[in-house]
Design a protein around this motif. Structure first.
Motif, PDB file in Angstrom:
ATOM      1  N   TYR B  35       0.856  -1.171   0.000  1.00 42.22           N
ATOM      2  CA  TYR B  35       0.000   0.000   0.000  1.00 42.22           C
ATOM      3  C   TYR B  35       0.902   1.234   0.000  1.00 42.22           C
ATOM      4  O   TYR B  35       2.070   1.179   0.387  1.00 42.22           O
ATOM      5  CB  TYR B  35      -0.896   0.038   1.252  1.00 42.22           C
ATOM      6  N   GLN B  37       0.875   5.394   1.263  1.00 39.87           N
ATOM      7  CA  GLN B  37       0.155   6.378   2.067  1.00 39.87           C
ATOM      8  C   GLN B  37       0.806   7.748   1.924  1.00 39.87           C
ATOM      9  O   GLN B  37       1.947   7.959   2.318  1.00 39.87           O
ATOM     10  CB  GLN B  37       0.136   5.960   3.546  1.00 39.87           C
ATOM     11  N   GLY B  40      -1.484  12.734   5.336  1.00 36.00           N
ATOM     12  CA  GLY B  40      -2.849  13.114   5.643  1.00 36.00           C
ATOM     13  C   GLY B  40      -3.918  12.240   5.012  1.00 36.00           C
ATOM     14  O   GLY B  40      -5.117  12.510   5.169  1.00 36.00           O
ATOM     15  N   GLN B  41      -3.495  11.200   4.316  1.00 35.60           N
ATOM     16  CA  GLN B  41      -4.445  10.303   3.655  1.00 35.60           C
ATOM     17  C   GLN B  41      -4.335   8.898   4.227  1.00 35.60           C
ATOM     18  O   GLN B  41      -3.352   8.550   4.872  1.00 35.60           O
ATOM     19  CB  GLN B  41      -4.166  10.261   2.147  1.00 35.60           C
ATOM     20  N   GLY B  42      -5.341   8.104   3.948  1.00 32.79           N
ATOM     21  CA  GLY B  42      -5.281   6.708   4.325  1.00 32.79           C
ATOM     22  C   GLY B  42      -4.473   5.925   3.302  1.00 32.79           C
ATOM     23  O   GLY B  42      -4.218   6.407   2.198  1.00 32.79           O
ATOM     24  N   PRO B  43      -4.050   4.714   3.651  1.00 33.85           N
ATOM     25  CA  PRO B  43      -3.294   3.890   2.706  1.00 33.85           C
ATOM     26  C   PRO B  43      -4.108   3.553   1.462  1.00 33.85           C
ATOM     27  O   PRO B  43      -5.321   3.359   1.545  1.00 33.85           O
ATOM     28  CB  PRO B  43      -2.999   2.624   3.518  1.00 33.85           C
ATOM     29  N   PHE B  45      -4.224   0.926  -1.928  1.00 35.15           N
ATOM     30  CA  PHE B  45      -3.764  -0.364  -2.421  1.00 35.15           C
ATOM     31  C   PHE B  45      -2.898  -0.228  -3.668  1.00 35.15           C
ATOM     32  O   PHE B  45      -3.204   0.541  -4.578  1.00 35.15           O
ATOM     33  CB  PHE B  45      -4.993  -1.233  -2.750  1.00 35.15           C
ATOM     34  N   LEU B  91       3.756   1.014   2.541  1.00 34.90           N
ATOM     35  CA  LEU B  91       3.426   0.046   3.581  1.00 34.90           C
ATOM     36  C   LEU B  91       3.293  -1.354   2.991  1.00 34.90           C
ATOM     37  O   LEU B  91       2.701  -1.527   1.930  1.00 34.90           O
ATOM     38  CB  LEU B  91       2.098   0.421   4.253  1.00 34.90           C
ATOM     39  N   ARG B 111       9.521   5.204   4.399  1.00 36.62           N
ATOM     40  CA  ARG B 111       9.215   6.579   3.985  1.00 36.62           C
ATOM     41  C   ARG B 111      10.162   6.960   2.864  1.00 36.62           C
ATOM     42  O   ARG B 111      11.381   6.999   3.059  1.00 36.62           O
ATOM     43  CB  ARG B 111       9.369   7.542   5.149  1.00 36.62           C
TER      44      ARG B 111
END
Lengths: 111, 115
Positions: B35, B37, B40-43, B45, B91, B111
């Motif tokens: 994933y 990310q 400020g956002q969600g992961p 796919f 991720l 990161r």
């Protein structure tokens, strides 16, 4: 996948109960509701999952009404360490990988 | 291992360079996921492996992104000709097939910063 809507942020104090409600009006019959928690600099962590009524574990409770169009994650007696982003996800059991997280709810617990 | 391990934890590179990100899943987990990310956002796919094969790579943004899992365990996400827009946390997650729907164990992420 069903679209979910949850508050952007919530503030609380130590020892209080925090309830986060997620709306999922177009949930399908075979969809499950899953909540994840994410701390800064960590990946999301599974908290709880349910299909209907109430589910409880050592971390939280999940309340799902009969129409399943919403769900509420309840965190009892929060502490500072519960400060995190909480994600509500809705997906069928067969789709156990292509999760749609959205922006989540940032919960800030203050002393 | 006890959890999903990702290396490096931080990677800074220059625009146009090639990057590899590694994921070591939980031992015995046959399913592996990547994933991405953004701040400020969600992961979001990217790709899903079942064993050695990519069962679904529909989330890869373009052909600069590629992932492999040659022996059905460790996976490498490869990004060619990096762009500033590739900056994000990548991720990795794994799961035991049949353990429960939508229950993934995530690593801490890598990161990536593209200057």
């Amino acid at each position: 996948l069903a679209k979910t809507t949850q508050p952007i942020s919530m503030d609380s104090y130590e020892g209080q109960e925090v309830n986060i409600t997620c709306s999922h009006n177009n949930i399908a019959t075979n969809d499950y509701i899953t909540w994840y928690q994410q701390f800064p600099s960590q990946g999301p962590r599974f908290i709880i999952q349910g299909y209907k009524t109430k589910v409880t574990n050592e971390v939280a409770s999940l309340f799902i009404p009969a129409d399943r169009k919403s769900s509420t994650l309840s965190l009892p007696r929060v502490s500072l360490s519960d400060t995190a982003v909480y994600y509500c996800l809705v997906a069928p059991r067969s789709n156990d990988y292509k999760l749609s997280f959205g922006a989540g709810t940032t919960v800030t617990v203050r002393a | 291992g006890a959890g999903v391990s990702q290396t490096p934890s931080n990677k800074v590179t220059e625009k146009g360079k090639y990057v590899e990100l590694r994921c070591d899943p939980i031992s015995g987990h046959t399913a592996l996921y990547w994933y991405r990310q953004s701040l400020g956002q969600g992961p979001e796919f990217l790709i899903y492996f079942q064993g050695t094969g990519a069962a679904d790579d529909s989330g890869l943004p373009n052909d600069r992104f590629f992932a492999v899992r040659p022996e059905g365990s460790v996976s490498t996400l490869k990004i060619q000709r990096t762009e500033r827009g590739d900056s994000a946390v990548y991720l990795c997650a794994s799961s035991l097939q049949g353990a429960g729907a939508n229950v993934l164990t995530f690593g801490a992420g890598s990161r990536l910063t593209v200057l």
